[in-house]
Write a protein that holds these residues in place. Structure first.
Motif, PDB file in Angstrom:
ATOM      1  N   VAL A   1     -23.585  -0.551  37.633  1.00  0.00           N
ATOM      2  CA  VAL A   1     -23.664  -0.828  35.786  1.00  0.00           C
ATOM      3  C   VAL A   1     -24.461   0.373  35.689  1.00  0.00           C
ATOM      4  N   MET A   2     -23.359   0.566  34.585  1.00  0.00           N
ATOM      5  CA  MET A   2     -24.283   2.593  33.742  1.00  0.00           C
ATOM      6  C   MET A   2     -24.262   2.510  33.056  1.00  0.00           C
ATOM      7  N   SER A   3     -25.248   3.047  32.345  1.00  0.00           N
ATOM      8  CA  SER A   3     -24.673   2.843  30.416  1.00  0.00           C
ATOM      9  C   SER A   3     -24.586   4.107  30.164  1.00  0.00           C
ATOM     10  N   TRP A   4     -23.581   4.769  28.814  1.00  0.00           N
ATOM     11  CA  TRP A   4     -23.250   5.717  28.996  1.00  0.00           C
ATOM     12  C   TRP A   4     -23.956   6.897  29.209  1.00  0.00           C
ATOM     13  N   ALA A   5     -25.248   6.901  28.593  1.00  0.00           N
ATOM     14  CA  ALA A   5     -26.608   7.712  28.956  1.00  0.00           C
ATOM     15  C   ALA A   5     -27.136   8.046  29.857  1.00  0.00           C
TER      16      ALA A   5
ATOM     17  N   ALA B   1     -22.313  13.404  13.373  1.00  0.00           N
ATOM     18  CA  ALA B   1     -22.113  12.951  15.149  1.00  0.00           C
ATOM     19  C   ALA B   1     -21.839  11.403  14.953  1.00  0.00           C
ATOM     20  N   ALA B   2     -22.544  10.889  13.688  1.00  0.00           N
ATOM     21  CA  ALA B   2     -22.653   9.426  13.059  1.00  0.00           C
ATOM     22  C   ALA B   2     -20.896   8.581  13.390  1.00  0.00           C
ATOM     23  N   GLU B   3     -20.018   9.867  12.628  1.00  0.00           N
ATOM     24  CA  GLU B   3     -18.796   9.289  12.609  1.00  0.00           C
ATOM     25  C   GLU B   3     -18.314   8.044  11.631  1.00  0.00           C
ATOM     26  N   ILE B   4     -17.943   6.576  12.481  1.00  0.00           N
ATOM     27  CA  ILE B   4     -18.341   5.564  12.111  1.00  0.00           C
ATOM     28  C   ILE B   4     -18.836   4.772  12.573  1.00  0.00           C
ATOM     29  N   LEU B   5     -19.819   3.844  12.369  1.00  0.00           N
ATOM     30  CA  LEU B   5     -20.316   3.810  13.725  1.00  0.00           C
ATOM     31  C   LEU B   5     -19.908   2.786  14.670  1.00  0.00           C
ATOM     32  N   ASP B   6     -19.292   1.976  14.451  1.00  0.00           N
ATOM     33  CA  ASP B   6     -18.337   1.265  15.169  1.00  0.00           C
ATOM     34  C   ASP B   6     -17.613   1.347  16.461  1.00  0.00           C
ATOM     35  N   ASP B   7     -18.129   0.835  17.686  1.00  0.00           N
ATOM     36  CA  ASP B   7     -17.173   1.352  18.591  1.00  0.00           C
ATOM     37  C   ASP B   7     -15.923   1.640  18.842  1.00  0.00           C
ATOM     38  N   ASP B   8     -15.312   0.261  18.106  1.00  0.00           N
ATOM     39  CA  ASP B   8     -13.945  -0.118  17.964  1.00  0.00           C
ATOM     40  C   ASP B   8     -12.958   1.566  17.555  1.00  0.00           C
ATOM     41  N   VAL B   9     -13.937   1.906  16.682  1.00  0.00           N
ATOM     42  CA  VAL B   9     -13.194   3.105  15.890  1.00  0.00           C
ATOM     43  C   VAL B   9     -13.968   4.298  16.502  1.00  0.00           C
ATOM     44  N   ARG B  10     -15.127   4.578  17.104  1.00  0.00           N
ATOM     45  CA  ARG B  10     -15.328   6.003  17.570  1.00  0.00           C
ATOM     46  C   ARG B  10     -14.355   5.933  19.655  1.00  0.00           C
ATOM     47  N   TRP B  11     -14.299   4.977  20.006  1.00  0.00           N
ATOM     48  CA  TRP B  11     -13.921   4.939  21.459  1.00  0.00           C
ATOM     49  C   TRP B  11     -11.821   5.695  21.272  1.00  0.00           C
ATOM     50  N   VAL B  12     -11.972   5.462  19.694  1.00  0.00           N
ATOM     51  CA  VAL B  12     -10.557   6.288  19.207  1.00  0.00           C
ATOM     52  C   VAL B  12     -10.509   7.516  18.882  1.00  0.00           C
TER      53      VAL B  12
ATOM     54  N   GLY C   1     -15.428  11.700  24.526  1.00  0.00           N
ATOM     55  CA  GLY C   1     -16.772  11.469  25.196  1.00  0.00           C
ATOM     56  C   GLY C   1     -18.078  11.235  24.392  1.00  0.00           C
ATOM     57  N   LYS C   2     -18.320  10.735  23.007  1.00  0.00           N
ATOM     58  CA  LYS C   2     -18.867  10.660  22.618  1.00  0.00           C
ATOM     59  C   LYS C   2     -20.088  10.170  22.532  1.00  0.00           C
ATOM     60  N   LEU C   3     -21.100   9.937  22.122  1.00  0.00           N
ATOM     61  CA  LEU C   3     -22.174   8.435  22.333  1.00  0.00           C
ATOM     62  C   LEU C   3     -21.941   7.676  21.158  1.00  0.00           C
ATOM     63  N   PRO C   4     -22.019   6.953  22.000  1.00  0.00           N
ATOM     64  CA  PRO C   4     -21.708   4.904  21.511  1.00  0.00           C
ATOM     65  C   PRO C   4     -22.425   5.249  21.005  1.00  0.00           C
ATOM     66  N   ALA C   5     -22.195   4.137  19.338  1.00  0.00           N
ATOM     67  CA  ALA C   5     -23.197   3.640  17.589  1.00  0.00           C
ATOM     68  C   ALA C   5     -24.264   3.298  18.636  1.00  0.00           C
TER      69      ALA C   5
END
Length: 844
Positions: A161-165, A631-642, A646-650
């Motif tokens: 298991v690896m994180s995005w980072a 790079a905050a956009e919306i701090l909710d990964d359900d929104v971010r991944w739409v 490839g941007k960093l997770p919340a």
């Protein structure tokens, strides 16, 4: 069964239920199923330009550590420290295996190891400490570099298991990585005595997240399923469909392994029967039909007895890694077949065996963004440039290093001025149809929830907002976001009163210059029209001298700040950000350097192998004074991944920001809204910002950023709406003032994204700051913003004048600029001459 087979025969899309039925196929039904699957496989090979070819990778197996924090019921690979001479293979042992493999023509070094053993075994933690490594993945990274440099073998990393980072950190040292999904069955994870019980890394949700993060990170990734460990056929079908979803959405699943369970002595599952090979064939065939012709499907040849022909009939097109040197350490009782024998068995089934690299040919030929430039030379030395398959060569070590390019002036460096006149070359990139993932699959991820406000008690919500704004409930906040007409006017009046109490009547601005040092980026943000491939007509990169020259022009014009951000250029080393800050500070010691978003911070940290904290400390020493909270956009990964591929997770954005604050580096905070989000997301985002501020006190301002849609890929694809309405803009700015009251004093509006009249409206509804003169604003202009790329002080004053409020120049930290800076700004009207619009000559 007849209906499911008929649909498979006719090429119809199968669902989970039909796939589960086909998994039961035996006898004549199985023969028909294999025929249909083989036909799909053959079409895929024809399309790929290698008809009749089954591939394999010649590899060595490097068991870096057999310690693991998990307790899988079927595993003999993981063991206890007392049964090993050392917790990890030492560097000399790793290189000895790799060198011997290279001499035999191997080209892949498969690093296999247990998941984060230091979390369970003190011996692992002590070994890492004694050898100077922060964690197991740091050691993996270091050994991958040694193997590349000293043997030329290409690392394939299987660290669990690896994180995005983690993926960002490891991508520069490995052309491919992998992790078996195994199964999506939660029962096998949660039920005591089941195969994955007591193994935290076998949580199906966690493993699917790894697959998704790998896709977001453009990592060619190997995954697969393990059959016969107690799952049902429906579990099995659902697992295949889960892999298909990720493969379609991100395009990064390079191969899918269908592996059969074989019972091993001295394991909890030693009494379980082996998975039947006809059952395996049916599973391979269903995987082929569900995953499609483009998928690469593999079965390990050492686990199938003599049934090579059966597996080829079932639809495989790859045998996986085969080693002439090392055993399969996960299945040590099952030796690899000799490669010559594998070729004979493959030929007997009517196919030709050819060698590939650990990174599949499609990704070799595609290059960026799938292949990091630091590895391109290593791969090119071993790959056939026409097919992407392996060449018949002996690997040789090649230097691995951070790229030394990236600071040569290149491309359309006049874009910052030309964007206002000539505009962009095209409304979308040439790779629009695939660089952002599958648009149809993306629509399935659209966040659910009410798209409109809550119809609550508006009067009560307004009363609460005026008397105790920070205590507004979520329901009341959503009610206020729906305010219109007289209610909207009252909402703005209340917000403006809170603004007056917090900061007075001054409308502030800073004389600054945006410097985007490159727009080359492969992150895949679907809302971004700024990012370009290095070969695109609008791509550019500035040299260090050009960055410093632009900063010097801004200083001459009275600027107190440069705001510097850029694309995630694959050629820029992780230390590039330090060099940029130093270049400005060396020329202009008094200039405030407001630079590098959390995405850039994490990119720099992963490329240098530094922790986020250490990287930020080094950035501050290089001259960075504050960070933009973009790079905050919306701090909710359900929104971010739409919104982004490839941007960093919340959670990583929050980690960077809070770490900066704890180091005494202030930041701004932003929210981009009005795309695929809902009002509930806006409320939650603002509350997250407030919670951070209450913990750290490091935010200087909050900046709501309306989505600019015109050239945004996600809008052009029909997924996002065309930005927020004027009413929503007023409500969002007013609510931000209320929810942040007593925590963040300054609420800024973006004149780049709002018309002058809307800026005045939000100034009357809680806003006290207009941002900067900017001098060059390219990001929003590339997305289609029509409000220009700079504003002079005179233009700002004209915009503010109808409000009757005083206008005041400020510093980045909301202080008072020196008289000398104010005078210089007044003389230039806050904008340097090189970016000013040239008026046409009057006709004679």
């Amino acid at each position: 069964m007849r209906r499911a087979l008929a649909r498979a025969r006719d090429g119809k899309a199968l669902d989970v239920a039909e796939s589960a039925v086909l998994l039961h196929a035996r006898g004549d039904d199985l023969d028909r199923l294999l025929e249909y699957a083989g036909r799909v496989r053959d079409a895929g090979l024809e399309s790929a330009g290698r008809p009749g070819v089954v591939t394999y990778s010649r590899k060595v197996f490097i068991p870096l550590t057999r310690l693991c924090r998990d307790r899988c019921g079927y595993c003999t690979f993981a063991t206890a420290p007392g049964k090993l001479p050392a917790a990890f293979l030492g560097p000399d042992e790793v290189l000895d295996i790799a060198r011997k493999g290279a001499a035999l023509g191997c080209k892949e070094a498969l690093f296999t190891l247990g998941d984060r053993p230091e979390d369970r075994w003190h011996q692992a933690r002590e070994w890492l400490d004694a050898h100077g490594y922060d964690d197991t993945l740091s050691y993996v990274r270091a050994m991958a570099v040694r193997v590349l440099e000293e043997t030329g073998l290409l690392p394939h990393l299987n660290p669990g298991v690896m994180s995005w980072a983690d993926l960002q950190r490891l991508k520069p040292v490995a052309p491919s990585m992998g992790m078996m999904l195994e199964t999506t069955s939660r029962r096998l994870f949660e039920e005591k005595g089941a195969a994955h019980h007591g193994s935290p890394d076998k949580d199906p949700a966690v493993r699917l997240r790894v697959l998704e993060d790998a896709g977001r990170s453009n990592v060619p990734f190997t995954t697969g399923i393990l059959i016969g460990i107690g799952e049902t056929v429906t579990d099995r079908a659902e697992s295949i469909f889960a892999i298909r979803r990720v493969a379609r959405e991100y395009g990064g699943v390079q191969e899918v392994i269908v592996q059969n369970f074989r019972a091993k002595p001295d394991t909890a599952m030693r009494g379980m029967p082996d998975a039947d090979l006809h059952e395996l064939a049916a599973t391979i065939a269903v995987a082929r039909l569900v995953l499609g012709a483009k998928a690469r499907v593999q079965a390990p040849p050492n686990l199938i007895g003599d049934e090579y022909g059966l597996m080829i009939r079932a639809g495989i097109d790859d045998w996986g890694g085969v080693s002439p040197l090392t055993p399969d350490h996960v299945n040590p009782e099952r030796p690899w077949p000799q490669i010559d024998e594998l070729a004979v068995r493959t030929a007997a089934a009517g196919f030709t065996l050819k060698e590939r690299l650990t990174i599949y040919p499609e990704y070799v030929l595609a290059g960026e963004p799938w292949l990091d430039p630091r590895l391109s030379g290593h791969v090119a030395a071993l790959a056939d440039p026409e097919t992407g398959l392996a060449r018949d060569v002996i690997p040789r070590g090649r230097p691995w290093q951070e790229p030394d390019g990236g600071f040569t002036s290149a491309g359309r460096t006049d874009l910052h001025t030309a964007v206002d006149g000539e505009g962009r070359s095209a409304d979308r990139r040439d790779d629009f149809d695939h660089v952002y993932g599958d648009w149809d699959a993306l629509r399935d991820r659209l966040p659910s929830g009410p798209a409109t406000h809550v119809s609550g008690d508006m009067r009560e919500a307004l009363r609460r907002a005026e008397s105790a704004p920070a205590s507004l409930t979520d329901e009341q906040a959503l009610t206020l976001l729906g305010a219109d007409g007289a209610d909207l006017e009252e909402l703005c009046r209340v917000a403006d009163g809170l603004r007056r109490d917090a900061v007075g009547d001054d409308v502030t601005y800073v004389v600054n210059r945006n410097i985007n040092f490159t727009n080359v980026c492969y992150t895949g943000c679907r809302f971004c029209a700024f990012a370009q491939r290095r070969t695109d007509a609008d791509a550019f990169t500035l040299s260090l001298d050009q960055v410093a020259d632009r900063a010097a022009e801004a200083w001459e014009a009275g600027a107190t700040e440069v705001c510097m951000q850029g694309g995630i250029h694959p050629d820029l080393p992780g230390t590039a950000y330090f060099d940029i800050a130093k270049a400005v500070k060396a020329r202009l010691p008094g200039m405030h350097v407001h630079a590098f978003s959390p995405m850039e911070v994490l990119n720099g940290a992963s490329r240098t192998g530094m922790s986020v904290r250490d990287w930020l400390q080094a950035a501050r020493e290089a001259g960075v004074d504050s960070l933009p909270g973009t790079a905050a956009e919306i701090l909710d990964d359900d929104v971010r991944w739409v919104l982004t591929k490839g941007k960093l997770p919340a959670r990583d954005w929050i980690e960077v920001i809070t770490t900066a604050h704890r180091l005494g580096i202030p930041t701004t905070a932003t929210m981009m809204y009005g795309h695929v989000d809902t009002p509930a997301h806006w409320v939650a985002h603002i509350r997250t910002i407030r919670a951070i501020q209450e913990e750290t006190g490091g935010f200087s301002e909050f900046v709501p950023l309306p989505f600019v849609h015109h050239s945004a890929p996600i809008y052009l694809a029909g997924v996002a709406r065309p930005g927020p309405t004027a009413r929503e803009n007023r409500a969002v700015h007013a609510l931000a003032r209320m929810l942040l009251h007593g925590a963040i004093a300054n609420i800024q509006c973006s004149w780049v994204k709002l018309r002058d009249d809307l800026c005045r409206d939000v100034l009357a509804g809680g806003v006290n700051d207009l941002g900067g003169t900017l001098m060059e604003e390219t990001i929003s202009r590339m997305a289609g913003s029509e409000n220009g790329s700079y504003k002079t002080i005179s233009e700002i004053a004209a915009m503010v004048a109808p409000t009757g409020r005083p206008l005041r120049q400020r510093t980045t930290g909301y202080g008072v600029p020196s008289p000398e800076r104010v005078a210089a700004a007044a003389a230039s009207d806050g904008v340097c001459g090189s970016v000013r619009r040239t008026l046409p000559l009057a006709p004679t």
